[in-house]
Design an enzyme around this catalytic site. Structure first.
Site, PDB file in Angstrom:
ATOM      1  N   GLY A  52      26.800  11.500  58.038  1.00 44.22           N
ATOM      2  CA  GLY A  52      27.612  11.711  59.229  1.00 44.22           C
ATOM      3  C   GLY A  52      28.476  12.947  59.169  1.00 44.22           C
ATOM      4  O   GLY A  52      29.116  13.292  60.151  1.00 44.22           O
ATOM      5  N   GLY A  70      30.755  15.993  62.607  1.00 48.85           N
ATOM      6  CA  GLY A  70      32.069  16.542  62.884  1.00 48.85           C
ATOM      7  C   GLY A  70      32.926  15.577  63.679  1.00 48.85           C
ATOM      8  O   GLY A  70      32.443  14.647  64.329  1.00 48.85           O
ATOM      9  N   ASP A  88      30.795  29.492  74.489  1.00 42.75           N
ATOM     10  CA  ASP A  88      31.073  30.050  73.169  1.00 42.75           C
ATOM     11  C   ASP A  88      32.549  30.396  73.127  1.00 42.75           C
ATOM     12  O   ASP A  88      33.001  31.325  73.796  1.00 42.75           O
ATOM     13  CB  ASP A  88      30.210  31.295  72.937  1.00 42.75           C
ATOM     14  CG  ASP A  88      30.462  31.949  71.584  1.00 42.75           C
ATOM     15  OD1 ASP A  88      31.351  31.474  70.838  1.00 42.75           O
ATOM     16  OD2 ASP A  88      29.775  32.937  71.270  1.00 42.75           O
ATOM     17  N   SER A 118      45.988  21.681  61.862  1.00 42.09           N
ATOM     18  CA  SER A 118      45.736  21.341  60.464  1.00 42.09           C
ATOM     19  C   SER A 118      47.025  21.474  59.673  1.00 42.09           C
ATOM     20  O   SER A 118      47.903  22.277  60.022  1.00 42.09           O
ATOM     21  CB  SER A 118      44.671  22.267  59.859  1.00 42.09           C
ATOM     22  OG  SER A 118      44.626  22.127  58.453  1.00 42.09           O
ATOM     23  N   TYR A 128      42.900  41.136  55.270  1.00 42.48           N
ATOM     24  CA  TYR A 128      42.317  39.841  55.624  1.00 42.48           C
ATOM     25  C   TYR A 128      42.152  38.910  54.426  1.00 42.48           C
ATOM     26  O   TYR A 128      41.609  39.277  53.399  1.00 42.48           O
ATOM     27  CB  TYR A 128      40.949  40.044  56.285  1.00 42.48           C
ATOM     28  CG  TYR A 128      40.284  38.775  56.738  1.00 42.48           C
ATOM     29  CD1 TYR A 128      40.699  38.123  57.899  1.00 42.48           C
ATOM     30  CD2 TYR A 128      39.235  38.214  56.013  1.00 42.48           C
ATOM     31  CE1 TYR A 128      40.086  36.960  58.335  1.00 42.48           C
ATOM     32  CE2 TYR A 128      38.610  37.045  56.440  1.00 42.48           C
ATOM     33  CZ  TYR A 128      39.049  36.423  57.600  1.00 42.48           C
ATOM     34  OH  TYR A 128      38.437  35.266  58.028  1.00 42.48           O
TER      35      TYR A 128
END
Length: 339
Positions: free
Chosen positions: A52, A56, A104, A186, A208
């Site tokens: 699973g 997501g 998108d 999060s 970055y």
């Protein structure tokens, strides 16, 4: 410890870290609601490790909301992947009311096309769940020339929310049912210092750091929800906006953590006893979407189906206003570039 999967960890809501999406929505009738859930659409290299996991939490959220009777629209980066998700959900519940539309999130043009199509095809929208995201990917720029994690995780959802906001407000007014906007953030937001309001710095590859960029985008999710909540309350709109940490979950979002499938599988095996399952990971989202306890609750941050306190940066109202202004600047820049 409350952010981990300890079965005895519960809170004032009566739910906790081990609660599942089905458990927190048990007995709730959502047949009168229309919901948009943005979800993941990529292949996981750990599909054989954790059954699973490739689904997501977005797909699980859509499944449970449809199980409770809601009409669920699933924007998908490609119609092919979206239809596959729909078919698998219909196999589990043939009565599900599901619709797949192409979008998108990393492309502002695609988001605009989706919103225009949705607004013209659907009379109502009760709940918007901004769930989809990417994590710790290699440095890339979006089609609009913006660092990809910020573009996908924040700016795409910011624009989507803006374009659907009138529909949410109108629906709430016409139906008398309070609208809800939910941003999936999060606990990684705690690693961000809030210094992402300069496009040159944001797009500087030499600066970055994959996890740093992810943390910035997740802080932006909370700040966006908080500032949106403030604006909605100020104008008297019957729409709420909240954010959440779903928990530590092994899903396809972590596919960039390492390019070595064997190493990633080993890491996933080691952390498996301490992470949430997909049904547990979708619980807080579904709780915020459907539970009557959340009526009139807005501008809050949740984990394990209970309100909790985010970082100081996430509670900074001035920072939220700056993010809003920066987001608008990026959208204006994009509009000029496409003309």
């Amino acid at each position: 410890m409350g952010l981990w999967n300890w079965p005895w960890s519960t809170g004032p809501s009566g739910f906790g870290s081990s609660s599942t999406a089905e458990e927190v929505t048990e007995g709730i009738d959502a047949s009168h609601l229309t919901v948009i859930v943005t979800a993941e659409n990529s292949i996981s290299i750990i599909q054989n490790l954790m059954p699973g996991a490739t689904n997501g939490i977005g797909k699980e959220t859509a499944r449970v909301l449809a199980l409770r009777g809601a009409k669920v629209i699933m924007p998908s980066r490609t119609l092919e992947s979206g239809m596959k998700a729909k078919e698998s959900l219909l196999e589990q519940n043939p009565n599900s009311k599901l619709d797949v539309m192409e979008m998108d999130l990393s492309s502002l043009e695609s988001v605009r096309k989706f919103a225009q199509s949705f607004n013209s095809r659907n009379k109502h929208l009760n709940i918007l769940i901004n769930n989809a995201g990417i994590m710790a990917c290699p440095f890339q720029l979006s089609k609009d020339g913006i660092e990809l994690q910020f573009a996908t995780n924040h700016l795409g959802h910011y624009l989507l929310t803006s374009l659907l906001l009138d529909k949410l407000k109108t629906t709430a007014k016409e139906t008398g049912i309070q609208g809800r906007i939910i941003n999936v953030s999060s606990t990684a937001h705690r690693s961000s210092d809030g210094s992402f309001f300069d496009l040159e710095k944001l797009n500087d590859q030499s600066r970055y750091k994959p996890f740093g960029a992810y943390a910035h985008s997740k802080l932006a999710n909370i700040l966006h929800a908080n500032e949106l909540s403030r604006r909605l309350q100020e104008e008297g709109s019957d729409v709420t906006a909240n954010s959440l940490h779903p928990g530590v979950i092994v899903t396809n979002i972590g596919r960039y953590l390492t390019s070595n499938a064997v190493v990633f599988t080993l890491l996933a095996t080691l952390v498996k006893p301490f992470v949430k399952s997909i049904p547990q990971g979708a619980a807080t989202t579904c709780y915020l979407a459907l539970h009557p306890n959340l009526k009139d609750v807005s501008g809050k941050y949740f984990a394990n189906c209970n309100e909790t306190t985010p970082s100081a940066k996430a509670r900074d109202g001035e920072l939220g206003k700056r993010l809003w202004e920066f987001s608008e600047e990026l959208l204006q820049r994009s509009s000029k570039a496409t003309k």
